[in-house]
Scaffold this active site. Structure first.
Site, mmCIF file in Angstrom:
data_model
loop_
_atom_site.group_PDB
_atom_site.id
_atom_site.type_symbol
_atom_site.label_atom_id
_atom_site.label_comp_id
_atom_site.label_asym_id
_atom_site.label_seq_id
_atom_site.Cartn_x
_atom_site.Cartn_y
_atom_site.Cartn_z
ATOM 1 N N ALA A 114 0.809 -0.906 0.102
ATOM 2 C CA ALA A 114 -0.057 -0.016 -0.179
ATOM 3 C C ALA A 114 0.937 1.387 -0.168
ATOM 4 O O ALA A 114 2.107 1.142 0.548
ATOM 5 C CB ALA A 114 -0.804 -0.010 1.196
ATOM 6 N N TYR A 118 -5.644 8.728 2.873
ATOM 7 C CA TYR A 118 -5.252 7.571 3.103
ATOM 8 C C TYR A 118 -6.442 6.418 3.462
ATOM 9 O O TYR A 118 -6.513 5.571 3.139
ATOM 10 C CB TYR A 118 -4.090 7.589 4.192
HETATM 11 N N1 LIG Z 1 2.221 0.304 10.168
HETATM 12 C C1 LIG Z 1 1.253 0.605 10.754
HETATM 13 O O1 LIG Z 1 0.928 1.209 11.533
HETATM 14 C C2 LIG Z 1 -0.344 0.207 9.782
HETATM 15 C C3 LIG Z 1 -1.241 0.262 10.600
HETATM 16 C C4 LIG Z 1 -2.531 0.233 9.953
HETATM 17 C C5 LIG Z 1 -2.604 -0.366 8.516
HETATM 18 N N2 LIG Z 1 -1.311 -0.601 8.015
HETATM 19 C C6 LIG Z 1 -1.246 -1.333 6.768
HETATM 20 O O2 LIG Z 1 -0.678 -2.659 6.759
HETATM 21 C C7 LIG Z 1 0.073 -2.430 5.382
HETATM 22 C C8 LIG Z 1 1.677 -2.637 5.718
HETATM 23 O O3 LIG Z 1 1.989 -1.335 6.104
HETATM 24 P P1 LIG Z 1 3.542 -0.996 6.527
HETATM 25 O O4 LIG Z 1 3.565 -0.151 7.646
HETATM 26 O O5 LIG Z 1 4.490 -2.322 6.414
HETATM 27 O O6 LIG Z 1 3.895 -0.172 5.325
HETATM 28 P P2 LIG Z 1 5.380 0.067 4.403
HETATM 29 O O7 LIG Z 1 5.165 1.118 3.497
HETATM 30 O O8 LIG Z 1 6.291 -0.243 5.172
HETATM 31 O O9 LIG Z 1 4.974 -1.309 3.354
HETATM 32 C C9 LIG Z 1 4.219 -1.052 2.025
HETATM 33 C C10 LIG Z 1 4.877 -2.023 1.167
HETATM 34 O O10 LIG Z 1 4.291 -1.890 0.154
HETATM 35 C C11 LIG Z 1 5.145 -1.800 -1.034
HETATM 36 N N3 LIG Z 1 4.425 -0.912 -2.190
HETATM 37 C C12 LIG Z 1 3.854 0.196 -2.198
HETATM 38 N N4 LIG Z 1 3.090 0.379 -3.277
HETATM 39 C C13 LIG Z 1 3.327 -0.671 -4.036
HETATM 40 C C14 LIG Z 1 2.886 -1.089 -5.619
HETATM 41 N N5 LIG Z 1 2.014 -0.487 -6.100
HETATM 42 N N6 LIG Z 1 2.997 -2.544 -5.773
HETATM 43 C C15 LIG Z 1 3.775 -3.185 -4.927
HETATM 44 N N7 LIG Z 1 4.388 -3.000 -3.881
HETATM 45 C C16 LIG Z 1 4.016 -1.700 -3.252
HETATM 46 C C17 LIG Z 1 6.310 -0.603 -0.615
HETATM 47 O O11 LIG Z 1 7.486 -0.682 -1.606
HETATM 48 C C18 LIG Z 1 6.354 -1.101 0.857
HETATM 49 O O12 LIG Z 1 7.390 -1.954 0.785
HETATM 50 C C19 LIG Z 1 -0.386 -1.508 4.576
HETATM 51 O O13 LIG Z 1 -1.430 -1.971 3.693
HETATM 52 C C20 LIG Z 1 -0.909 -0.524 5.611
HETATM 53 O O14 LIG Z 1 -1.901 0.375 5.075
HETATM 54 C C21 LIG Z 1 -0.137 -0.350 8.702
#
Ligand SMILES: NC(=O)c1ccc[n+]([C@@H]2O[C@H](COP(=O)([O-])OP(=O)(O)OC[C@H]3O[C@@H](n4cnc5c(N)ncnc54)[C@H](O)[C@@H]3O)[C@@H](O)[C@H]2O)c1
Length: 315
Positions: A74, A139
């Site tokens: 994402a 977002y």
């Molecule tokens: N970290 C948090 O606190 C949190 C909280 C709620 C939800 N989330 C959700 O959890 C998931 C992971 O979050 P995270 O913190 O690991 O984020 P992050 O940004 O560290 O990881 C997201 C990964 O997705 C990859 N990515 C982005 N766009 C892409 C695309 N078009 N094609 C392929 N890969 C792509 C990025 O390179 C990255 O490695 C996300 O969906 C986020 O919305 C995270």
């Protein structure tokens, strides 16, 4: 036979940790990430890594024959989403649709969607149960779009879908490279470098912080417990801390005597998040890592793995 699991966003914070959890449990992992935010050094060498965009139909053949998909890729940085809303919707909503389509064509047995507590931006009921969402901000809206398509694929095509709605996840591999890194990494990194941490607003916003290993333990539960099929689960701790309290807890460990710098508040953020985790607990899961232990591990990781990289990249 070893089960094959797809993890999108495998080079990111939660996805890279999830891949390790799955591998250690005996699954084989096929990872997809376009490296727009994640880095290859996060990716366990045992992962079959594919540098691909989730919007690309080239992901379809990879998903063929998979037993499960964890969809985590994402555009997750709030400020990037505000700056580039069309791209946020393209990745988080349409990209999710493409991953769902890949799963449908491959007749995948289980699909887990990584949703967010930002879905509750306009809800002021605490602790917040899963049943009512009111996303505010780009977002949140773009993740909500993805969640809506998940629901339609569950309903129309019978995809076996579970939604994990995480609160604020923290721990090793959290992205410190962002202009505005998540609060834990930002504070720890600045304070270890002898710089005053920056707090946006009064520091009285409260967040339900959950350690990444607890989230990924829960992911394994979702994969292995059929009672989770077709449902939505909050993934938090049911306890929250203010940003000022987090600063205090880190300061107690590091003893820097560095006072925070207060800057104007950031737009579009909820004042309070607090998860009702009754549903997740009913599956026998509960968070194990408390805030003191989680911060200790995060500090250790940043000290050992990040500080030198920051010096080299001159952030
Ligand atoms: N970290 C948090 O606190 C949190 C909280 C709620 C939800 N989330 C959700 O959890 C998931 C992971 O979050 P995270 O913190 O690991 O984020 P992050 O940004 O560290 O990881 C997201 C990964 O997705 C990859 N990515 C982005 N766009 C892409 C695309 N078009 N094609 C392929 N890969 C792509 C990025 O390179 C990255 O490695 C996300 O969906 C986020 O919305 C995270």
């Amino acid at each position: 036979m070893q089960k094959r699991v797809i993890v999108t966003g495998v080079a990111g914070f939660v996805g890279s940790n999830l891949a390790k959890h799955l591998l250690d449990r005996g699954y084989s992992v096929v990872g997809i990430d376009n490296l727009s935010a994640g880095t290859l050094e996060n990716v366990d060498p045992r992962v079959d890594f594919n540098k691909l965009d989730i919007r690309d139909p080239d992901i379809y053949p990879l998903v063929q024959g998979a037993d499960a998909v964890f969809h985590l890729a994402a555009m997750s940085c709030l400020t990037d989403c505000i700056a580039r809303p069309l791209e946020a919707a393209g990745v988080n909503t349409v990209g999710t649709l493409n991953v769902l389509e890949a799963a449908r064509r491959a007749n995948v047995g289980k699909f887990v969607y990584a949703d967010t507590s930002a879905e509750y931006g306009g809800v002021d009921k605490y602790p917040t149960p899963e049943d009512e969402v009111l996303p505010v901000g780009v977002y949140a809206a773009s993740k909500h779009g993805g969640a809506a398509f998940c629901e339609s694929y569950r309903e129309l095509y019978g995809l076996n879908l579970t939604t994990a709605r995480y609160f604020n996840v923290y721990g090793p591999a959290q992205d410190w490279r962002r202009v505005l890194p998540p609060v834990m990494s930002a504070f720890i990194l600045r304070m270890l470098r002898g710089e005053r941490p920056i707090i946006y607003g009064t520091g009285e916003k409260r967040r339900d912080f959950i350690y990444v290993d607890d989230v990924n333990d829960f992911h394994l539960t979702l994969l292995e417990d059929p009672r989770s099929n077709g449902r939505v689960f909050n993934v938090g701790t049911g306890v929250n801390f203010s940003v000022n309290e987090i600063y205090q807890l880190i300061e107690e460990v590091l003893q820097t005597a560095l006072e925070p710098i207060y800057k104007p508040d950031l737009p579009g953020e909820a004042q309070v998040t607090l998860a009702d985790i009754t549903a997740a607990r009913e599956l026998g899961w509960q968070p194990k890592v408390d805030i003191h232990e989680g911060l200790r591990r995060s500090i250790q990781y940043i000290r050992e793995r990040v500080l030198q990289a920051v010096e080299n990249s001159d952030v």
